[in-house]
Design an enzyme around this catalytic site. Sequence first.
Site, short mmCIF file in Angstrom:
data_model
loop_
_atom_site.label_atom_id
_atom_site.label_comp_id
_atom_site.label_asym_id
_atom_site.label_seq_id
_atom_site.Cartn_x
_atom_site.Cartn_y
_atom_site.Cartn_z
CE LYS A 111 -3.92 1.91 2.62
NZ LYS A 111 -4.72 1.75 3.87
CG HIS A 113 -3.14 5.09 0.03
ND1 HIS A 113 -3.05 4.08 -0.90
CD2 HIS A 113 -4.31 4.89 0.69
CE1 HIS A 113 -4.14 3.31 -0.84
NE2 HIS A 113 -4.92 3.78 0.13
#
Length: 240
Positions: A111, A113
């Site tokens: 991921k 963010h």
Amino acid sequence: MASPSIPPHKSSFLSHCLSADALSFGTYTLKSGRQSPYFFNAGLFHRGPLIRAISTAFAHTLASTPLPFDVLFGPAYKGIPLAATVVDKLAGLDEERYGNVSYSFNRKEAKDHGEGGSIVGAGLKGKRVVIIDDVITAGTAIREAIEVIEREGGKLVGIVVAFDRQERMPSASEKGEGGEEGTKASAIGEVRRQYGIPVLAILTLDDLIAYVKEQKGSFGTEEDMTRLEEYRSRYRATDV
């Protein structure tokens, strides 16, 4: 009724496997090309009573050993619900002993963010980690999970799978690559040797055969039993 020759948690789990067709008899072509007289599919444990049965069986298998651990790691994707539900069942068995055990799993893609990273759940750095998964076939998926754990700073202390086929890995000739017969060891045995850790299984092919015999026709036919025993004799690993 529990089968007298195997522990109650195994007998109960086998009963659920067979009634849900997660363990079924027939003719199945495996990735190795072998024609198997049975097939195990943990992906069918998606209803409440079934996920309860498999997670409880995992918990009893772990609790039957003195293995110390902090985190259960479920490799994406089948291992994810297993790790989470087994943590719950362990706390139910013995909250004093297992109340602080966490679960963790990996994202297929990191991921970029929010909190970022590739791990969901407990961090692995400095933790003793047990991998929870359905089966080990060629061992590739388990090795990928081990790489994730090591990269995150965890220490792998054991692996628990739902089913051990107890068969030797396919040779080059079986896979259509020519050459001589390969190792007579199992994929689980190879992982044990390579990493020097215990690899446990809730059920084995031996358990399945013993249970079907004792149920006297409740599950499977005489022909199914004969085919199971012939398959075991032909492909049984030397390190079982």
